[in-house]
Design an enzyme around this catalytic site. Structure first.
Site, PDB file in Angstrom:
ATOM      1  N   ASP A 102      -0.417   9.528  -0.675  1.00 36.30           N
ATOM      2  CA  ASP A 102      -0.493   9.783  -2.019  1.00 36.30           C
ATOM      3  C   ASP A 102       0.288  10.847  -2.432  1.00 36.30           C
ATOM      4  O   ASP A 102       0.727  11.884  -1.713  1.00 36.30           O
ATOM      5  CB  ASP A 102      -1.918  10.289  -2.441  1.00 36.30           C
TER       6      ASP A 102
HETATM    7  N1  URA Z   1      -6.430   9.012   2.066  1.00 35.06           N
HETATM    8  C1  URA Z   1      -6.211   9.410   0.743  1.00 35.06           C
HETATM    9  O1  URA Z   1      -6.959   9.452  -0.068  1.00 35.06           O
HETATM   10  N2  URA Z   1      -4.866   9.597   0.302  1.00 35.06           N
HETATM   11  C2  URA Z   1      -3.880   9.889   1.239  1.00 35.06           C
HETATM   12  O2  URA Z   1      -2.694  10.164   0.862  1.00 35.06           O
HETATM   13  C3  URA Z   1      -4.277   9.385   2.497  1.00 35.06           C
HETATM   14  C4  URA Z   1      -5.561   9.013   2.934  1.00 35.06           C
END
Ligand code: URA
Length: 235
Positions: A102
């Site tokens: 993310d």
């Molecule tokens: N889980 C998440 O919530 N975000 C990420 O970037 C990776 C795994």
């Protein structure tokens, strides 16, 4: 492969641009002898403006992704490609991230132009462990480890339960979560499912591979030894 195509595919320019670079004498051998577009020489024997060529296809790197960068080529904001040499965005085959982090997640991100390797890493069969360090908004209740390990936790709008995941609690607001799958926003959704909220998230490991001392925003190429380490932890 013809030299013009080989060099253009590495992102040095269009075939027209690269043809012009040959004409300008910018493409030479290691001794500085000008090369011609129809010469038959290997990747290692080519210099552009005196510099060795970027790595050939089959390139894999690790990036220490900082918060605020998107795993995308198109996002109008900061993207992971901004952290790499501009040529890397123009390569063919494409250099893409292995899965995504993310925008608000930092940490270890792999990138490769090798489709078979990418599949091998993300394949559910590989069950490569991914370790996430989470900072939480609320104190842990105490039952989260059992819920995550159960193999029965069902996240909203998913149709199958999550595979068992291991929680290692550092203190009331900090824990490491080890996953073997990679669903959308998985870590954030898992903590939301147990009434908490992830304030900061950092991926510290994939398989046996960690960032080491690579600073945020920096990258390095991976070699065969690194790939052995990546897969080795699950052998
Ligand atoms: N889980 C998440 O919530 N975000 C990420 O970037 C990776 C795994």
């Amino acid at each position: 492969m013809k030299l013009v195509k080989l060099i253009a595919n590495l992102g040095y320019g269009s075939r027209k641009d690269v043809t012009a670079m040959f004409r300008e004498g910018r493409i030479t051998d290691p001794q500085g002898e000008v090369l011609y577009a129809d010469d038959k020489v290997g990747h290692d024997a080519i210099r552009v403006d005196g510099e060795p060529l970027d790595p050939p296809p089959g390139m894999t790197l690790m990036l220490h992704k900082p918060v605020g960068y998107t795993c995308s080529t198109k996002d109008p904001g900061r993207v992971i490609y901004d952290l790499l040499p501009p040529r890397f965005r123009l390569r063919s085959p494409l250099l893409s991230s292995v899965g995504r982090l993310d925008r608000d997640t930092s940490g270890l991100l792999l990138m490769t132009d090798d489709g078979a390797l990418l599949h091998r890493i993300v394949s559910p069969k590989a069950k490569l462990a991914k370790v996430y360090e989470a900072t939480l908004a609320q104190d842990l209740r105490g039952d989260e480890g059992a819920v995550f390990a159960s193999g029965t936790l069902m996240l909203e709008s998913d149709t199958t339960p999550l595979a068992p995941a291991a929680l290692h609690v550092h203190d009331a607001r900090h824990a490491a979560l080890t996953l073997t799958e990679g669903r959308y926003h998985q870590v954030r959704r898992m903590f939301a499912a147990v009434g908490n909220h992830v304030e900061a998230l950092h991926r510290s490991r994939i398989g046996g591979l960690s960032l080491g001392d690579l600073p945020a925003g920096r990258w390095r190429l991976l070699d065969a030894g690194d790939l052995d380490i990546l897969f080795g932890a699950n052998a």
